[in-house]
Enzyme design. Structure first.
Site, short mmCIF file in Angstrom:
data_model
loop_
_atom_site.label_atom_id
_atom_site.label_comp_id
_atom_site.label_asym_id
_atom_site.label_seq_id
_atom_site.Cartn_x
_atom_site.Cartn_y
_atom_site.Cartn_z
N LYS A 67 0.83 -1.20 0.00
CA LYS A 67 0.00 0.00 0.00
C LYS A 67 0.86 1.25 0.00
O LYS A 67 1.96 1.28 0.56
CB LYS A 67 -0.93 0.01 1.23
CG LYS A 67 -1.95 -1.13 1.20
CD LYS A 67 -2.95 -0.92 0.06
CE LYS A 67 -3.93 -2.07 -0.08
NZ LYS A 67 -3.38 -3.21 -0.78
N ASP A 68 0.32 2.31 -0.61
CA ASP A 68 1.04 3.55 -0.81
C ASP A 68 1.38 4.22 0.51
O ASP A 68 0.64 4.11 1.50
CB ASP A 68 0.19 4.49 -1.67
CG ASP A 68 0.99 5.62 -2.24
OD1 ASP A 68 1.59 5.43 -3.32
OD2 ASP A 68 1.03 6.70 -1.61
N ARG A 69 2.45 4.96 0.51
CA ARG A 69 2.87 5.69 1.71
C ARG A 69 2.02 6.92 1.95
O ARG A 69 1.60 7.20 3.07
CB ARG A 69 4.34 6.08 1.58
CG ARG A 69 4.83 7.03 2.67
CD ARG A 69 6.25 7.44 2.40
NE ARG A 69 6.65 8.57 3.26
CZ ARG A 69 7.76 9.25 3.11
NH1 ARG A 69 8.60 8.95 2.13
NH2 ARG A 69 8.05 10.25 3.92
#
Length: 341
Positions: A67-69
């Site tokens: 998952k994206d930061r």
């Protein structure tokens, strides 16, 4: 007509994503599954933090998807249940929402869907134009590109150097990343070729058809009314090749793309045919349960669900010329393992 402009990820709360699994956990067993919410943290960092807190070997802490930061994300992680007492319920930027024991360890790609809630800002187009585009997207789907998150900043260059050497990396994670990067890059190039030729929704004999929400596929023998009806309904979509070892003949569109590709791309495909297994990925995806509202004339809130492996950023890029405000704050999560296609 140029796409309207919009700003994405002005703050982490502007991009929310939640993994959804479609099977029950047993409630007992040797593995602890945790549904965790995190803000401005990538998956790899959190796994390292849990290893530090619990003294659990990093290899035993598993995830389903990366998952994206620059977002608020909810995802599943697992670790051996014997470390449960050492794992706190929260930390800096993260909290565990649910703990359940299960008989099996979490595997990459275990979740089936991702639910998104996204806020776009600074939109410079009228509502009617954008709402018409959203209606068309719900009906026809969007080009199912691999997003930039798959490639990071240097993954393509690193992968190409391994192609030039004609060797595989020795480390498992690096090997997986090289093959994943090359396959995704080749798939995107095929998709772009069909977009340019306006054949994304035009089947021909020999094409692969993908069953919606599944990796199952079949070869199109003939284009008839029944097949066109299935495409129109979203029951199937045309498939793009993830290069690798392939026993069946390639579709004519794939063969034509490969013959027209430059020497670098052709070398990458030969490398994949030697070292990777072939696969197929839908060229278009339709979002489920798409909803939207306008908090004001220049702000749009979107909510929708996508199958695992499809990118919300690809959906948004099909509608808008995006400015990613998070890019000023450093790179997003750069995977150490491939995201599942």
């Amino acid at each position: 007509m140029p796409k309207p402009r919009a700003t994405l990820k002005q703050s982490p709360a502007d991009f929310r994503v939640a993994e959804q699994i479609d099977f029950p956990l047993t409630g007992h067993g040797e593995h602890l599954w945790c549904y965790v919410e995190k803000t401005s943290l990538n998956t790899a960092w959190l796994k390292r933090e849990w290893a530090r807190l619990t003294d659990c070997p990093p290899k035993d802490i598993a995830h389903s998807g990366l998952k994206d930061r620059h977002a608020i994300t909810r995802q599943w992680l697992s670790l051996p249940a014997k470390y449960s007492a050492q794992l706190p319920d929260n930390g800096d930027g993260w909290q565990i929402l649910e703990r359940q024991q299960n008989e099996r360890k979490l595997r990459v790609g275990a979740h089936r869907y991702n639910q998104f809630a996204i806020t776009l800002r600074d939109i410079d187009a009228d509502r009617a134009h954008i709402e018409a585009a959203l209606t068309a997207l719900t009906r026809d789907g969007f080009p199912n590109h691999f997003g930039d998150q798959r490639f990071g900043h240097t993954n393509r260059d690193k992968a190409q150097r391994w192609v030039e050497r004609g060797q595989l990396p020795k480390k498992h994670d690096e090997r997986a990343q090289v093959l994943s990067t090359l396959r995704a890059d080749a798939y995107n190039a095929q998709l772009d070729a069909r977009l340019a030729a306006a054949t994304l929704h035009a089947p021909q004999p020999g094409d692969r058809a993908m069953l919606a929400g599944s990796n199952s596929h079949f070869t199109i023998e003939a284009v008839d009314d029944a097949l066109l009806a299935r495409l129109a309904s979203g029951d199937i979509a045309l498939g793009g090749w993830l290069p690798g070892k392939e026993k069946a003949p390639l579709p004519p569109a794939v063969t034509a793309w490969l013959e027209a590709a430059d020497a670098t791309q052709q070398a990458a495909v030969r490398y994949l045919e030697k070292y990777a297994d072939g696969g197929w990925r839908a060229l278009t995806v339709r979002p489920r349960d798409l909803q939207y509202h306008w908090p004001d004339a220049h702000t749009l809130h979107l909510a929708f669900t996508l199958p695992r492996g499809s990118y919300a950023t690809a959906l948004l890029a099909s509608l808008f010329d995006l400015h990613d405000a998070s890019s000023a704050n450093g790179p997003s999560d750069i995977p150490s393992r491939p995201q599942n296609p």
